[in-house]
Design a protein around this motif. Structure first.
Motif, PDB file in Angstrom:
ATOM      1  N   GLU A  27     -37.575  49.893 -16.895  1.00 50.22           N
ATOM      2  CA  GLU A  27     -37.931  51.306 -16.726  1.00 50.22           C
ATOM      3  C   GLU A  27     -37.536  51.828 -15.347  1.00 50.22           C
ATOM      4  N   GLU A  28     -36.804  50.975 -14.576  1.00 45.36           N
ATOM      5  CA  GLU A  28     -36.313  51.320 -13.235  1.00 45.36           C
ATOM      6  C   GLU A  28     -37.458  51.576 -12.254  1.00 45.36           C
ATOM      7  N   GLU A  29     -38.565  50.884 -12.472  1.00 44.07           N
ATOM      8  CA  GLU A  29     -39.710  50.952 -11.557  1.00 44.07           C
ATOM      9  C   GLU A  29     -39.813  49.632 -10.794  1.00 44.07           C
ATOM     10  N   GLU A  30     -39.928  49.715  -9.473  1.00 36.82           N
ATOM     11  CA  GLU A  30     -40.081  48.495  -8.679  1.00 36.82           C
ATOM     12  C   GLU A  30     -41.552  48.082  -8.655  1.00 36.82           C
ATOM     13  N   GLU A  31     -41.805  46.844  -9.028  1.00 41.41           N
ATOM     14  CA  GLU A  31     -43.167  46.322  -9.072  1.00 41.41           C
ATOM     15  C   GLU A  31     -43.347  45.242  -8.014  1.00 41.41           C
TER      16      GLU A  31
END
Length: 663
Positions: free
Chosen positions: A177-181
């Motif tokens: 989802e192109e989210e950095e976690e």
């Protein structure tokens, strides 16, 4: 979970149609929330209880239908991987087998990324999943059909093999989802030499994802520890179809079957070829479980006599293998997908479920409601009053979104382990949940909504309190005494006053509204005995864009303010009525005017507001009020001369607060 009729009918012979199938499922404890007919198919939205992870698939629902209708499944997945003549493989390392008891990796090459066949895309859409490409769609298709989550990695983007391990504190990964976690050591990940390439059981990483240039893939099918997936999903606030199933305990046996099934589909619809040895870290998991049970105990717990033959038939239809012992004793071999069954009572519950609890005869009837305490009587009385005013009672969970605390300008009380990611705080007001109820009902075609709730609210530094809240919204239909119109301020004001009157609260006044959930100019607070009981009026337009009116009152303060009933003799002498029209500042509440006039007459008087008028000719920010004064004396009929003094005194009092008489 969403499933469709046509897909189910491929697995089991279904005689009933449409809503009849929904009724059949309801009889065996599977709640169907919605039924929708779409292009020759019927879609079912099913609410699955957390312990029944085996029902989160087409096969799982088909098994239940087959058991209820006493039929066999029409097909099965044969589990047998093809032999490969090459030793090429991808290395897989499991750091802790308790975290990942089984992991399979199937390498395929000559993959052609293209669109999926229409039957796959149509079924994915009907189940609420957006088609992407043939490889990703096949993994989702198999997940929906078998209940086993799969993930496809780009083989050429993996460096040095696959390792299943815990993340390091502070380690980072960019998801699909192109989210950095930002990860912690409590998170289970799939990694290569360069770092994380997927959140195990939740979501893949962007760097190892499938693209239009992918030619070689690694297909993952695994079983991960449910508690790890549940905790990571909640902490990272990421919920997916995969995590939803892993949290509820997937079937470890299905790991191999699903991998084989997906491999076959990839060979057929993506031109893929097995290019190396398929890794399976635990090809023969020992999941055999037997539960002993007693036929007599079945009868005792269900309260009816069940023939042994009938009980055995139900269990065998569910896929259990029953072996009888001496006399009354027996045991059942539990299939791997039924992780929810642990003890004898679980087996008896299954028998009762398929017999149908409605078919269990009543043996005796009794009522034991216990004593009704004074507090309960008062609550029941208030609820009856609200029902008599045309309201329906709502019961909501005491959790709301964190944003409501800031809207009410209060510090939130956060839950340590919230059940829902969007409901993380204890409610400090009843209004949010009632607004959700109102919106749902209006969206479903209700012209007018009148709902109320009695429930506890929580705030830091104070004890929990019990409030009553209500909402009214929509249109009031045309009738003999009025035209069709939207509800307005005076509707909610009338409801609040009617409630106070019925509770026997006579001495109350209206004050300026200070509750930020309400529109200050179109809301008022109710006070009695120097204490604010609550607020009513238009819900703040920043909170709710539509014209929705509501109230919220503190029950403890409300009940303390009530007066004991006292009866007075009705006067036989007629009142003397006088109407006074005044012009006053628009923001001056009538409650303030009435409070002044109540203490300004020698004769007894009833004071009522009978008209409000706004117009340019009376001045900007001004309003005209017509007030009716009813003078009366219980011993005689009053004359004009006897009330002249009171009229003059009232006029002076009104002038002292900036009012002028209209001519």
């Amino acid at each position: 979970m969403i499933v469709n009729y046509n897909w189910l009918s491929e697995w089991v012979d279904i005689k009933c149609k449409g809503e009849e199938l929904a009724e059949l499922l309801a009889k065996i404890g599977i709640e169907v929330e919605e039924v929708e007919k779409i292009s020759g198919d019927t879609i079912y939205k099913i609410d699955i209880t957390p312990n029944r992870g085996d029902l989160l698939s087409v096969i799982g629902i088909a098994r239940e239908i087959a058991a209820k209708t006493e039929k066999k499944l029409k097909k099965s997945i044969e589990y047998k991987f093809p032999k490969v003549n090459t030793d090429n493989k991808i290395n897989v390392t499991i750091k802790d087998k308790e975290d990942c008891p089984r992991y399979t990796a199937s390498p395929l090459n000559k993959i052609k990324i293209t669109n999926s066949p229409s039957f796959i895309t149509e079924r994915l859409k009907k189940c609420g999943i957006r088609p992407l490409n043939n490889v990703v769609d096949i993994t989702n298709y198999v997940l929906l059909e078998t209940g086993q989550p799969l993930h496809a990695f780009d083989f050429d983007k993996i460096t040095g093999g696959i390792t299943v391990r815990r993340a390091k504190n502070g380690e980072k990964m960019v998801t699909l989802e192109e989210e950095e976690e930002k990860l912690s050591e409590e998170d289970l990940i799939i990694a290569d030499e360069n770092g994380p390439i997927a959140l195990a059981g939740i979501m893949g990483g962007l760097e190892s994802g499938i693209s239009e240039n992918t030619e070689r893939i690694v297909l993952e099918s695994a079983f991960f520890k449910p508690s790890l997936i549940r905790e990571a999903s909640r902490r990272l606030k990421i919920s997916t179809e995969s995590s939803y199933r892993f949290e509820r305990t997937a079937d470890m046996y299905m790991v191999g079957y699903a991998a084989y099934y997906a491999t076959g589909l990839l060979e057929k619809y993506a031109d893929g070829k097995i290019m190396g040895k398929i890794i399976d870290t635990n090809p023969n998991p020992n999941l055999s479980r037997k539960i002993p049970f007693s036929y007599n105990k079945i009868n005792d717990l269900l309260g009816m006599t069940i023939e042994k033959k009938k009980g055995i038939s139900i269990l065998e239809n569910l896929g259990f293998i029953v072996s009888s012992k001496n006399g009354d004793e027996a045991e059942a071999l539990i299939p791997s997908h039924r992780n929810d069954l642990k003890i004898e009572e679980d087996l008896i519950e299954e028998i009762g479920r398929f017999i149908g609890y409605d078919n269990i005869p009543l043996r005796f009837k009794y009522s034991n409601y216990g004593p009704v305490w004074a507090e309960n009587r008062e609550l029941i009385e208030i609820k009856k009053i609200m029902v008599s005013l045309g309201f329906w009672e709502a019961i909501n969970i005491p959790f709301i979104e964190p944003g409501w605390a800031s809207k009410k300008r209060e510090e939130a009380i956060y839950l340590e382990n919230p059940m829902w990611s969007d409901k993380e705080i204890l409610r400090n007001t009843l209004i949010p949940s009632l607004l959700e109820n109102t919106q749902r009902n209006l969206n479903r075609g209700e012209e007018i909504v009148r709902i109320f709730e009695v429930g506890r609210v929580f705030s830091k530094g104070n004890e929990e309190e019990e409030n009553i809240g209500g909402i009214i919204a929509g249109h009031i239909s045309k009738n003999w005494y009025g035209n069709d119109r939207e509800v307005d301020f005076y509707d909610i004001k009338g409801i609040a006053e009617a409630l106070l009157e019925e509770i026997k609260i006579i001495d109350y006044s209206f004050k300026d509204c200070k509750n930020p959930l309400f529109t200050k100019e179109k809301a008022s607070s109710i006070a009695s005995g120097g204490k604010v009981l609550g607020t009513f009026g238009l819900i703040n337009q920043e909170v709710c864009k539509d014209n929705v009116f509501g109230f919220e009152l503190n029950l403890k303060k409300l009940l303390k303010a009530r007066k004991e009933e006292c009866f007075k003799k009705v006067s036989v002498f007629p009142p003397l009525k006088r109407d006074i029209s005044i012009i006053i500042e628009e923001n001056t509440p009538f409650g303030e005017i009435k409070s002044i006039l109540d203490h300004s007459t020698k004769q007894r008087a009833r004071i009522k507001l009978i008209d409000i008028y706004y117009a340019q000719k009376i001045g900007k920010d001004k309003k005209s009020l017509t007030i009716r004064l009813e003078f009366y004396n219980p011993k005689k009929t009053l004359t004009d001369n006897e009330i002249k003094g009171d009229i003059k005194l009232i006029t002076k009092k009104l002038e002292s607060i900036g009012a002028t008489l209209r001519e």
